[in-house]
Design a protein around this motif. Sequence first.
Motif, mmCIF file in Angstrom:
data_model
loop_
_atom_site.group_PDB
_atom_site.id
_atom_site.type_symbol
_atom_site.label_atom_id
_atom_site.label_comp_id
_atom_site.label_asym_id
_atom_site.label_seq_id
_atom_site.Cartn_x
_atom_site.Cartn_y
_atom_site.Cartn_z
ATOM 1 N N GLU A 52 -14.542 -10.430 3.834
ATOM 2 C CA GLU A 52 -13.580 -9.404 3.448
ATOM 3 C C GLU A 52 -13.973 -8.853 2.083
ATOM 4 O OE1 GLU A 52 -9.385 -9.624 4.366
ATOM 5 O OE2 GLU A 52 -9.680 -11.602 5.261
ATOM 6 N N VAL A 53 -13.875 -7.540 1.945
ATOM 7 C CA VAL A 53 -14.172 -6.868 0.682
ATOM 8 C C VAL A 53 -12.942 -6.067 0.278
ATOM 9 C CG1 VAL A 53 -15.736 -5.337 -0.559
ATOM 10 C CG2 VAL A 53 -16.584 -6.644 1.395
ATOM 11 N N TYR A 54 -12.472 -6.271 -0.948
ATOM 12 C CA TYR A 54 -11.333 -5.543 -1.477
ATOM 13 C C TYR A 54 -11.820 -4.741 -2.685
ATOM 14 C CZ TYR A 54 -9.099 -9.454 1.005
ATOM 15 O OH TYR A 54 -8.742 -10.393 1.935
ATOM 16 N N VAL A 55 -11.830 -3.422 -2.581
ATOM 17 C CA VAL A 55 -12.256 -2.588 -3.698
ATOM 18 C C VAL A 55 -11.016 -2.207 -4.496
ATOM 19 C CG1 VAL A 55 -13.426 -0.478 -4.414
ATOM 20 C CG2 VAL A 55 -14.248 -1.748 -2.427
ATOM 21 N N LEU A 56 -10.843 -2.854 -5.620
ATOM 22 C CA LEU A 56 -9.658 -2.609 -6.456
ATOM 23 C C LEU A 56 -9.797 -1.293 -7.209
ATOM 24 C CD1 LEU A 56 -9.183 -6.207 -7.926
ATOM 25 C CD2 LEU A 56 -8.299 -5.238 -5.785
ATOM 26 N N GLU A 57 -11.017 -0.944 -7.539
ATOM 27 C CA GLU A 57 -11.294 0.327 -8.232
ATOM 28 C C GLU A 57 -12.792 0.588 -8.135
ATOM 29 O OE1 GLU A 57 -13.190 2.514 -11.262
ATOM 30 O OE2 GLU A 57 -13.100 0.317 -11.406
ATOM 31 N N GLY A 58 -13.161 1.851 -7.890
ATOM 32 C CA GLY A 58 -14.574 2.178 -7.791
ATOM 33 C C GLY A 58 -15.003 2.422 -6.361
ATOM 34 N N VAL A 84 -21.146 1.551 5.358
ATOM 35 C CA VAL A 84 -19.720 1.868 5.293
ATOM 36 C C VAL A 84 -19.348 1.986 3.819
ATOM 37 C CG1 VAL A 84 -17.383 1.095 5.835
ATOM 38 C CG2 VAL A 84 -19.255 0.626 7.432
ATOM 39 N N ILE A 85 -18.744 3.103 3.432
ATOM 40 C CA ILE A 85 -18.322 3.307 2.055
ATOM 41 C C ILE A 85 -16.869 2.851 1.921
ATOM 42 C CG2 ILE A 85 -18.041 4.948 0.174
ATOM 43 C CD1 ILE A 85 -20.933 4.513 1.078
ATOM 44 N N ILE A 86 -16.654 1.886 1.041
ATOM 45 C CA ILE A 86 -15.305 1.380 0.767
ATOM 46 C C ILE A 86 -14.893 1.913 -0.594
ATOM 47 C CG2 ILE A 86 -13.822 -0.663 0.843
ATOM 48 C CD1 ILE A 86 -16.321 -2.208 1.851
ATOM 49 N N ARG A 87 -13.832 2.695 -0.635
ATOM 50 C CA ARG A 87 -13.422 3.362 -1.867
ATOM 51 C C ARG A 87 -12.256 2.639 -2.535
ATOM 52 N NH1 ARG A 87 -15.275 7.183 1.687
ATOM 53 N NH2 ARG A 87 -16.869 8.595 0.858
ATOM 54 N N SER A 88 -11.899 3.123 -3.701
ATOM 55 C CA SER A 88 -10.789 2.543 -4.462
ATOM 56 C C SER A 88 -9.558 2.379 -3.574
ATOM 57 C CB SER A 88 -10.433 3.430 -5.653
ATOM 58 O OG SER A 88 -11.506 3.557 -6.546
ATOM 59 N N GLY A 89 -8.960 1.189 -3.627
ATOM 60 C CA GLY A 89 -7.739 0.962 -2.865
ATOM 61 C C GLY A 89 -7.954 0.721 -1.392
ATOM 62 N N GLU A 90 -9.164 0.315 -0.996
ATOM 63 C CA GLU A 90 -9.436 0.028 0.411
ATOM 64 C C GLU A 90 -10.005 -1.379 0.571
ATOM 65 O OE1 GLU A 90 -10.466 4.484 2.161
ATOM 66 O OE2 GLU A 90 -12.111 3.091 1.753
ATOM 67 N N SER A 91 -9.820 -1.939 1.763
ATOM 68 C CA SER A 91 -10.400 -3.246 2.081
ATOM 69 C C SER A 91 -11.083 -3.179 3.432
ATOM 70 C CB SER A 91 -9.329 -4.346 2.089
ATOM 71 O OG SER A 91 -8.452 -4.191 3.200
ATOM 72 N N LEU A 92 -12.121 -3.982 3.569
ATOM 73 C CA LEU A 92 -12.903 -4.028 4.811
ATOM 74 C C LEU A 92 -12.986 -5.470 5.280
ATOM 75 C CD1 LEU A 92 -14.844 -2.408 6.792
ATOM 76 C CD2 LEU A 92 -16.698 -3.292 5.363
ATOM 77 N N ARG A 93 -12.718 -5.669 6.560
ATOM 78 C CA ARG A 93 -12.847 -7.008 7.153
ATOM 79 C C ARG A 93 -13.943 -6.973 8.201
ATOM 80 N NH1 ARG A 93 -10.587 -11.915 7.772
ATOM 81 N NH2 ARG A 93 -10.703 -12.903 9.824
ATOM 82 N N VAL A 94 -14.822 -7.988 8.162
ATOM 83 C CA VAL A 94 -15.944 -8.083 9.091
ATOM 84 C C VAL A 94 -15.918 -9.457 9.752
ATOM 85 C CG1 VAL A 94 -18.441 -7.903 9.338
ATOM 86 C CG2 VAL A 94 -17.280 -6.552 7.591
ATOM 87 N N THR A 95 -16.078 -9.486 11.045
ATOM 88 C CA THR A 95 -16.040 -10.736 11.798
ATOM 89 C C THR A 95 -17.297 -11.566 11.523
ATOM 90 O OG1 THR A 95 -17.124 -9.741 13.714
ATOM 91 C CG2 THR A 95 -14.718 -9.608 13.627
ATOM 92 N N PRO A 96 -17.286 -12.852 11.882
ATOM 93 C CA PRO A 96 -18.457 -13.709 11.646
ATOM 94 C C PRO A 96 -19.747 -13.191 12.285
ATOM 95 C CG PRO A 96 -16.553 -15.064 12.145
ATOM 96 C CD PRO A 96 -16.135 -13.642 12.384
ATOM 97 N N ASP A 97 -19.636 -12.433 13.385
ATOM 98 C CA ASP A 97 -20.837 -11.911 14.038
ATOM 99 C C ASP A 97 -21.220 -10.524 13.532
ATOM 100 O OD1 ASP A 97 -18.748 -10.530 15.126
ATOM 101 O OD2 ASP A 97 -19.222 -10.977 17.224
#
Length: 260
Positions: free
Chosen positions: A137-143, A176-189
């Motif tokens: 999981e990636v959480y972009v708090l800013e940037g 995939v571009i993850i911008r400020s205030g977004e989160s991305l979840r990726v499965t184990p595969d």
Amino acid sequence: MVGTDITTLKPVGLFTGFSLMAMTLVSSVQAAETAMVQEILDGNQLYIDSQQAKVNQKATEPQQISTRDSRGQLLFNSGASGRLNRFSRMQLGSSCYQLTQGQILVSGKQDGCTRSARLSVRGTNYVLEVSEDGATEVYVLEGEVEYRSVEPQAQVDQSPKRDQAQDQQLFSDEPVIIRSGESLRVTPDGMISALRTLTAGDYSRIFAGPLFEGFQTEIPALSSLQSYVRSQFPSVRIPSIPTIVPSSTPRIPGGGFFRF
């Protein structure tokens, strides 16, 4: 006269060649990824290659840094900082650090990797989490973070002496571009399962959690994070570095991963 000029220029060319070689060697040495321990919280269970580490101690690629029931803040040679949560493990590589377990908050221009992805950042405050089953999981708090899938080569040596980041190959040409205030979840595969917008409640929980609570060392890009949060979520309390008050009974903050 022409012959004399040529003879005079030869040593200069030779000297310049040696100078360029020396500069190249120096640049190669300086390019090595390093991380210095800035702070350790909740005991002393922060390790460099399984050896207990101390504040101001430096790790160099391909060494591993891990925590057990402690948290810590690192300063990368890029100028960015990284805060490791409890029970986290990462390895320093020549182009990025690789998080293999746990959580890290990164503030500043510092690329990261997992076994299945490479994260390219642009002056960012982000959280990277790798769970025990390999989900990311990636959480972009800013940037902004560019997430690109990679595929580890087969039979990767798991010893701490090997730079696993060098064993990664690009798996997808479509980042995939993850911008400020977004989160991305990726499965184990490696499948992207969710890209969503963070809420004010998400920010409040992160700020009150183990990646912010109790730290005395300011993160490099805190002002950028504060500016973004003030503009988007005025009601959210923005973390700041507390004033240190001597006490005979130290307070140990709570831990654990934050969950949404």
